[in-house]
Design an enzyme around this catalytic site. Sequence first.
Site, PDB file in Angstrom:
ATOM      1  N   ARG A  36       4.147   3.820 -15.114  1.00 29.15           N
ATOM      2  CA  ARG A  36       3.246   2.692 -15.376  1.00 29.15           C
ATOM      3  C   ARG A  36       3.025   2.479 -16.879  1.00 29.15           C
ATOM      4  O   ARG A  36       2.865   1.348 -17.332  1.00 29.15           O
ATOM      5  CB  ARG A  36       1.906   2.911 -14.667  1.00 29.15           C
ATOM      6  CG  ARG A  36       1.968   2.663 -13.168  1.00 29.15           C
ATOM      7  CD  ARG A  36       0.627   2.848 -12.494  1.00 29.15           C
ATOM      8  NE  ARG A  36       0.644   2.317 -11.143  1.00 29.15           N
ATOM      9  CZ  ARG A  36      -0.367   2.404 -10.291  1.00 29.15           C
ATOM     10  NH1 ARG A  36      -1.488   3.014 -10.662  1.00 29.15           N
ATOM     11  NH2 ARG A  36      -0.283   1.888  -9.083  1.00 29.15           N
ATOM     12  N   LYS A 195       1.213   1.717  11.511  1.00 31.74           N
ATOM     13  CA  LYS A 195       0.318   1.001  12.417  1.00 31.74           C
ATOM     14  C   LYS A 195       0.350  -0.510  12.231  1.00 31.74           C
ATOM     15  O   LYS A 195       0.319  -1.019  11.116  1.00 31.74           O
ATOM     16  CB  LYS A 195      -1.116   1.497  12.210  1.00 31.74           C
ATOM     17  CG  LYS A 195      -1.317   2.967  12.575  1.00 31.74           C
ATOM     18  CD  LYS A 195      -2.771   3.374  12.404  1.00 31.74           C
ATOM     19  CE  LYS A 195      -2.992   4.823  12.837  1.00 31.74           C
ATOM     20  NZ  LYS A 195      -4.426   5.216  12.706  1.00 31.74           N
ATOM     21  N   GLY A 352       3.661   1.736  -1.674  1.00 28.43           N
ATOM     22  CA  GLY A 352       3.919   3.137  -2.008  1.00 28.43           C
ATOM     23  C   GLY A 352       5.049   3.780  -1.231  1.00 28.43           C
ATOM     24  O   GLY A 352       6.001   4.313  -1.816  1.00 28.43           O
ATOM     25  N   GLY A 375      -1.796  -2.322  -3.259  1.00 29.78           N
ATOM     26  CA  GLY A 375      -2.712  -3.231  -2.577  1.00 29.78           C
ATOM     27  C   GLY A 375      -2.555  -4.679  -2.985  1.00 29.78           C
ATOM     28  O   GLY A 375      -2.623  -5.587  -2.154  1.00 29.78           O
TER      29      GLY A 375
END
Length: 394
Positions: A36, A195, A352, A375
């Site tokens: 990063r 999920k 990720g 996110g």
Amino acid sequence: MGWKTLDDMDLKGKRVLTRVDINVPVKNGVVTDDTRIRRIAPTIDDIIARGGKPILLAHFGRPKGKVVLDMSLRVTLEALRTALGHSVTFVETLEAAENRTEETQSAEVLLLENIRFHPGEEANDPAFAKRLAGLGDVYVNDAFSAAHRAHASTEGITHFLPSCAGRLMQAELEALDAALGKPKRPVVAVVGGAKVSTKLDLLGNLVSRVDALVIGGGMANTFLAAQGIDVGKSLCEHEMADTAREIMEKARTAGCEIILPTDIVVAREFAAGAEHEVLPVGACPGDAMILDAGPETVKRVAEVFDGAKTLIWNGPLGAFEIPPFDMATNAAATHAAELTRAGKLVSVAGGGDTVAALNQSGSAEAFTYISTAGGAFLEWMEGKTLPGVAALEA
């Protein structure tokens, strides 16, 4: 796109408040992965080349508006200096930054202490945002990964300063626009993971915007079970069956083909090298788990990729962490990488597990763009407005 970049700004002699994401992994006081940090270098170089002074605003961890010494950005200093190739001066308090001492005025790059030490940051307090804005003349947001948060350093500050996207933010937005905004068609999306319940918004948005949707991982089991297929002891959200059927119906209405496994890799235990077998999708034994898609499914996925112009990827096709259940993910990723290298496919991936899986397959470098935003990448794919991006729009 309706936002400015560094090319639109006059930076000569200006103090340039630059929001970056250097929330990097640290062990024993040493940065263990500087990815990063390295990715912000083009923005910092450009600001300096244009005569501006970068003043870095960043967070580290989740101190919840309090000073937590273990979450000080001081730990990133050496990695920053090495990656940027510039002198970096650390400023512990806003007061010190406001006083503009000889040291801070002569520094090439300033790094302010963890912005989340201040309660006004996450509260997006206008008074705090105005105080931050007083430290600079221009605002640059280079932290797409924090753009889904309406914080003082990502949204509030734009109300007080001329604002634009940094090079990393620009690259991210251009890649995502190419994938979902104005893509070359046909568009294929791969969505995997454990999920369905965690990716409802994503699936609901994609079926109306892509031409084909490949569903893998544990969530594929939920879709199979919703069609009456026995998935044995596999990870499966049986209570989501109605939702899965609704998504399939929405896809049918929108003309989006949903691709599910037609053959499966099953095992009795989830362990490296576990005994396993390839079976037709309807033949999972009651005491076994589906841990990967089979070779016929991979062949079908490859055919879909061959007919596509754009690929968006979020999530693995199987339990890629443990061989041999990484076969489908590795094979599909390798094929996507080959098509991308050949100039036949625009491939954008993020999340990720996705980044880890593509790195593991050796395919990551060939993809057109890989987002590390997590996110924010997911919310963009869900069709949500990101406050930090919207704030840059002219």
